[in-house]
Design a protein around this motif. Structure first.
Motif, PDB file in Angstrom:
ATOM      1  N   ASP A   1      -8.828 -25.583 -37.097  1.00 18.95           N
ATOM      2  CA  ASP A   1      -7.733 -24.676 -37.433  1.00 18.95           C
ATOM      3  C   ASP A   1      -6.622 -25.416 -38.167  1.00 18.95           C
ATOM      4  O   ASP A   1      -6.486 -26.631 -38.070  1.00 18.95           O
TER       5      ASP A   1
ATOM      6  N   ALA B   1      -2.072 -22.418 -37.239  1.00 19.58           N
ATOM      7  CA  ALA B   1      -2.916 -21.694 -36.278  1.00 19.58           C
ATOM      8  C   ALA B   1      -2.837 -22.350 -34.900  1.00 19.58           C
ATOM      9  O   ALA B   1      -2.843 -21.667 -33.869  1.00 19.58           O
ATOM     10  N   THR B   2      -2.764 -23.682 -34.884  1.00 20.87           N
ATOM     11  CA  THR B   2      -2.630 -24.392 -33.607  1.00 20.87           C
ATOM     12  C   THR B   2      -1.320 -24.015 -32.932  1.00 20.87           C
ATOM     13  O   THR B   2      -1.266 -23.787 -31.711  1.00 20.87           O
TER      14      THR B   2
ATOM     15  N   THR C   1       0.372 -21.215 -33.336  1.00 22.59           N
ATOM     16  CA  THR C   1       0.267 -19.835 -32.868  1.00 22.59           C
ATOM     17  C   THR C   1      -0.489 -19.766 -31.543  1.00 22.59           C
ATOM     18  O   THR C   1      -0.074 -19.092 -30.594  1.00 22.59           O
ATOM     19  N   LYS C   2      -1.598 -20.500 -31.487  1.00 20.62           N
ATOM     20  CA  LYS C   2      -2.399 -20.487 -30.255  1.00 20.62           C
ATOM     21  C   LYS C   2      -1.620 -21.105 -29.097  1.00 20.62           C
ATOM     22  O   LYS C   2      -1.686 -20.621 -27.948  1.00 20.62           O
TER      23      LYS C   2
ATOM     24  N   ASP D   1       0.716 -18.593 -27.772  1.00 22.41           N
ATOM     25  CA  ASP D   1      -0.037 -17.593 -26.999  1.00 22.41           C
ATOM     26  C   ASP D   1      -0.320 -18.115 -25.583  1.00 22.41           C
ATOM     27  O   ASP D   1      -0.115 -17.409 -24.586  1.00 22.41           O
ATOM     28  N   LEU D   2      -0.804 -19.360 -25.530  1.00 27.63           N
ATOM     29  CA  LEU D   2      -1.179 -19.938 -24.241  1.00 27.63           C
ATOM     30  C   LEU D   2       0.034 -20.122 -23.338  1.00 27.63           C
ATOM     31  O   LEU D   2      -0.017 -19.849 -22.134  1.00 27.63           O
TER      32      LEU D   2
ATOM     33  N   ARG E   1       5.675 -13.051 -25.284  1.00 27.67           N
ATOM     34  CA  ARG E   1       5.180 -13.810 -26.443  1.00 27.67           C
ATOM     35  C   ARG E   1       6.061 -13.591 -27.667  1.00 27.67           C
ATOM     36  O   ARG E   1       6.311 -14.527 -28.460  1.00 27.67           O
TER      37      ARG E   1
ATOM     38  N   HIS F   1      -8.087 -25.899 -23.475  1.00 29.08           N
ATOM     39  CA  HIS F   1      -8.302 -24.936 -24.552  1.00 29.08           C
ATOM     40  C   HIS F   1      -8.744 -25.610 -25.853  1.00 29.08           C
ATOM     41  O   HIS F   1      -9.667 -25.148 -26.524  1.00 29.08           O
ATOM     42  N   PHE F   2      -8.068 -26.686 -26.202  1.00 27.11           N
ATOM     43  CA  PHE F   2      -8.354 -27.335 -27.489  1.00 27.11           C
ATOM     44  C   PHE F   2      -9.433 -28.420 -27.369  1.00 27.11           C
ATOM     45  O   PHE F   2      -9.761 -29.074 -28.362  1.00 27.11           O
TER      46      PHE F   2
ATOM     47  N   HIS G   1      -2.789 -31.138 -32.977  1.00 21.72           N
ATOM     48  CA  HIS G   1      -3.570 -31.055 -34.207  1.00 21.72           C
ATOM     49  C   HIS G   1      -4.034 -32.439 -34.658  1.00 21.72           C
ATOM     50  O   HIS G   1      -5.162 -32.622 -35.120  1.00 21.72           O
TER      51      HIS G   1
END
Lengths: 81, 255
Positions: free
Chosen positions: A2, A6-7, A9-10, A13-14, A23, A53-54, A77
């Protein structure tokens, strides 16, 4: 892999899901200690969640001085294969 | 801290907030607990505190009780504490019965040393393991290095010590530090299941197996006390303890 965005954003979210915060109220530049209202032990919870998660190992020392979501996402990242 | 013995199974429950720090009072409780081992055929240690299994030595007490003492007196008190906690952990380590640490959340420093004294560590996915002592200019003082080295590779031992970083349950499982990983909240049940199975076995065979399978490391842990005390009395360590205790930031262990 990603993109860094995107990282981020995730990550938001988490964090929102794990700590039960809105959120929509979270911004990449937010101080996650202040925004989430978490202490050092809860940061470890977040670290565990993020590593799972990652699928990445994120040594605690990589978090030294990191307070905002976007910098934290960049550290994650950097360690992604 | 509570313990109960029923049908051969001894359960030690750590229940002191914020995270079962090992203070003088906790040490006294552990010393009171030891005689119960004599009637047990298996031991499970777990925590009812949400933050985790144990965050290690009570550094606040270590600093505040020693800061106004003369150097000799301060070292003498720490030596006494270390000798006593070593006796507790050595007794658990060598008990001729299966011993299981059920770990969730924080398992740092002296907490990890308590877990490492057990034969098995069962952990849930929230568990994190660390030896942060070098951040204070110290080494683990409750037998941590010899016992960690007994169980996992030296490469990871040095990584954990020299960085002070924490290891999650998945990595700890891969490394052989823990033997079972379960879902959050399921550690006690998993540990009791393992203990119940071990209770079916012949006690003499279990004792013989343990003596054969688990080398004791007492000579090394005795050396560790002397190294710890040499490091402890330096001004830099007292300053680091003061910074840690007075730090009201969100992540004092990373300071």
């Amino acid at each position: 892999m990603d993109s860094p965005a995107a990282t981020t954003t995730k990550l938001l979210d988490l964090a929102a899901e794990h700590f039960g915060v809105d959120r929509a109220a979270l911004r990449p530049t937010d101080d996650f200690f202040a925004t989430l209202g978490i202490d050092s032990l809860q940061v470890l919870e977040l670290l565990t969640k993020l590593e799972a998660h990652f699928s990445v190992e994120l040594p605690d020392y990589e978090l030294q001085g990191v307070t905002d979501f976007s910098t934290l996402a960049a550290r994650i990242h950097d360690r992604l294969a | 801290m509570n313990w109960r013995l029923a049908n051969g199974l001894l359960e030690l429950e750590l229940a002191t907030r914020p995270c079962n720090e090992i203070s003088t009072k906790a040490l006294e409780q552990l010393e009171s607990f030891l005689p119960s081992l004599k009637g047990a055929r298996a031991l499970v240690i777990h925590s009812t505190v949400e933050a985790g299994f144990c965050a290690g030595a009570d550094l606040r007490e270590l600093y505040t009780r020693g800061r106004n003492l003369e150097s000799d007196e301060r070292v003498a008190r720490v030596r006494d504490f270390l000798m006593r906690i070593h006796r507790v952990l050595d007794t658990i380590d060598a008990a001729p019965i299966p011993t299981i640490a059920a770990v969730h959340g924080v398992c740092f420093g002296g907490g990890l040393e308590l877990a490492l004294a057990c034969d098995m560590i069962v952990a849930d996915q929230t568990a994190r393991f660390a030896f942060p002592e070098l951040r204070l200019g110290l080494i683990p003082g409750f037998g941590g290095i010899p016992r960690l080295r007994r169980d996992i590779s030296n490469a990871l031992v040095r990584d954990l010590l020299f960085t002070g970083r924490s290891l999650n349950a998945r990595r700890a499982h891969e490394a052989g530090l823990i033997s079972q990983v379960v879902k959050p909240g399921a550690t006690r049940r998993a540990a009791l299941g393992a203990a119940a199975q071990a209770l079916k076995f012949d006690t003499r065979a279990v004792a013989a197996c343990k003596a054969f399978a688990k080398p004791l490391v007492r000579d090394e842990t005795r050396q560790e006390i002397e190294v710890f005390l040499e490091l402890f009395e330096r001004e830099a360590v007292q300053d680091a303890l003061k910074r840690f205790v007075e730090n009201d930031g969100p992540m004092p262990y990373l300071a």
